[in-house]
Design an enzyme around this catalytic site. Structure first.
Site, short mmCIF file in Angstrom:
data_model
loop_
_atom_site.label_atom_id
_atom_site.label_comp_id
_atom_site.label_asym_id
_atom_site.label_seq_id
_atom_site.Cartn_x
_atom_site.Cartn_y
_atom_site.Cartn_z
CG ASP A 11 -2.13 1.14 1.46
OD1 ASP A 11 -2.66 1.37 0.11
OD2 ASP A 11 -2.22 2.05 2.48
CB SER A 12 0.53 4.74 -0.88
OG SER A 12 -1.04 4.79 -0.10
CE1 TYR A 43 2.54 5.03 -3.69
CE2 TYR A 43 0.92 2.91 -4.29
CZ TYR A 43 2.65 3.89 -3.70
OH TYR A 43 3.58 2.97 -4.22
N GLY A 44 -2.69 8.21 -5.02
CA GLY A 44 -4.58 9.28 -5.12
C GLY A 44 -4.37 10.18 -6.27
CB CYS A 74 -2.91 0.29 -2.60
SG CYS A 74 -3.28 1.80 -2.91
CG ASN A 75 -9.34 0.67 -2.68
OD1 ASN A 75 -10.60 -0.06 -3.39
ND2 ASN A 75 -9.10 0.33 -1.16
CD GLU A 153 0.11 6.76 5.85
OE1 GLU A 153 1.00 6.88 6.36
OE2 GLU A 153 -0.55 5.98 5.12
CB CYS A 185 -9.67 4.79 0.22
SG CYS A 185 -7.56 5.40 0.29
CB THR A 186 -7.01 0.15 1.80
OG1 THR A 186 -5.73 0.14 1.47
CG2 THR A 186 -6.87 -1.03 0.65
CG HIS A 187 -5.39 5.35 4.40
ND1 HIS A 187 -4.81 4.39 3.01
CD2 HIS A 187 -4.41 5.98 4.72
CE1 HIS A 187 -3.03 5.07 3.05
NE2 HIS A 187 -2.96 5.28 3.90
N1 DGL Z 1 -4.63 3.59 0.79
C1 DGL Z 1 -5.03 3.30 -0.69
C2 DGL Z 1 -6.05 3.28 -1.73
O1 DGL Z 1 -6.86 2.24 -1.02
C3 DGL Z 1 -3.99 4.90 -1.39
C4 DGL Z 1 -4.25 6.09 -0.93
C5 DGL Z 1 -3.07 7.14 -1.32
O2 DGL Z 1 -1.50 6.60 -0.85
O3 DGL Z 1 -3.48 7.73 -1.03
O4 DGL Z 1 -6.51 3.79 -2.37
#
Ligand code: DGL
Length: 268
Positions: A11-12, A43-44, A74-75, A153, A185-187
């Site tokens: 993941d990021s 990453y988004g 990570c999506n 984060e 989003c996994t966050h």
């Molecule tokens: N947790 C990630 C996701 O599921 C990435 C979030 C990010 O870094 O923007 O998209």
């Protein structure tokens, strides 16, 4: 022996740990090797091509760690190139989008599904494509919530501004009356409490973590790769920036001691 090898997740940042948590619950004898690209998160907002390149670089690193399965937890990274990773990796690779969609479709009674995620995930149309493929009747309402990743984060989930930010993002989905909301989003499962509060108790929140862990279990079982040992496992965590924040949030979330090592990837 292949079955003794680890499940790799990436993941990021800390988001993929929501999937780790489910793996630890459903597959307690499996070893985990995890990479959080904390130096390059979020990453988004990044172009798909760049996210695909970063993800492949991390998967290449993980392939040196004695693994048997890769979970793109990570999506944004899944949306940017799951088929590409699957073609270029010698182990089975799964993402988090389809498992979440399957869960959402099983819960929606009125066929109105909301999806929230990063800009990259929402703009990619990956959720729409997957939902339409599995059930063309469903109405889909999507919304990018880019600040959520930074809130998680930076440990700001309980800050009072967070609820206001959530209200602002989620208002259109609330107004349209979805009965299921995919946390794409996994966050976001880390913010589930505030999201639920804003959406109200009737809306079912879907985190793809549980379904993804179930899919991982099926794949390992089908390939005779379930770890037969019942010893307690030694998990490994790697990050690309300083580990402190990651360790603090991670230990809280998965309830085990987390020792994370910083890896400097070429190009960072
Ligand atoms: N947790 C990630 C996701 O599921 C990435 C979030 C990010 O870094 O923007 O998209």
């Amino acid at each position: 022996m292949e079955a003794l090898k680890s499940i790799a997740l990436l993941d990021s940042g800390v988001g993929g740990l929501t999937v780790v948590k489910e793996i630890l619950d459903q597959l307690p004898h499996e070893r985990i090797v995890y990479f959080g690209d904390t130096a390059r998160m979020p990453y988004g907002p990044r172009p798909q091509e760049e996210v695909r390149k970063f993800s492949m670089q991390i998967i290449d690193f993980l392939q040196t760690q004695d693994i048997k399965l890769v979970i793109v937890a990570c999506n944004s990274a899944s949306a940017a190139g799951l088929p590409y990773y699957q073609q270029n990796v010698k182990y089975p690779v799964i993402g988090v989008i389809e498992p979440g969609v399957r869960a959402a479709l099983s819960y929606t009674a009125i066929k109105k599904v909301g999806v929230i995620g990063t800009d990259g995930t929402i703009n990619s149309g990956a959720y729409e494509e997957c939902i339409r493929r599995l059930d063309p009747q469903v109405e889909i309402y999507s919304m990018a919530c880019p600040l959520f990743v930074l809130i998680v984060e930076n440990n700001l989930i309980t800050a009072k501004e967070t609820k206001k930010v959530a209200e602002e993002y989620l208002k259109p989905l609330k107004e349209v009356g979805v009965d299921v909301l995919i946390l794409g989003c996994t966050h976001y499962p880390l913010m589930a409490e505030v999201i639920q509060e804003v959406m109200g108790p009737k809306v079912r929140l879907i985190s793809s973590a549980e379904e993804t862990a179930r899919e991982a279990k099926e794949i390992l079982k089908g390939n005779n790769l379930l770890n037969p040992s019942d010893n307690s496992c030694h998990h490994r965590f790697f990050v690309s920036a300083s580990p402190e924040n990651f360790v603090g949030i991670g230990e809280n979330l998965i309830n085990i001691k987390v020792k994370a090592y910083q890896v400097i990837l070429p190009g960072i």
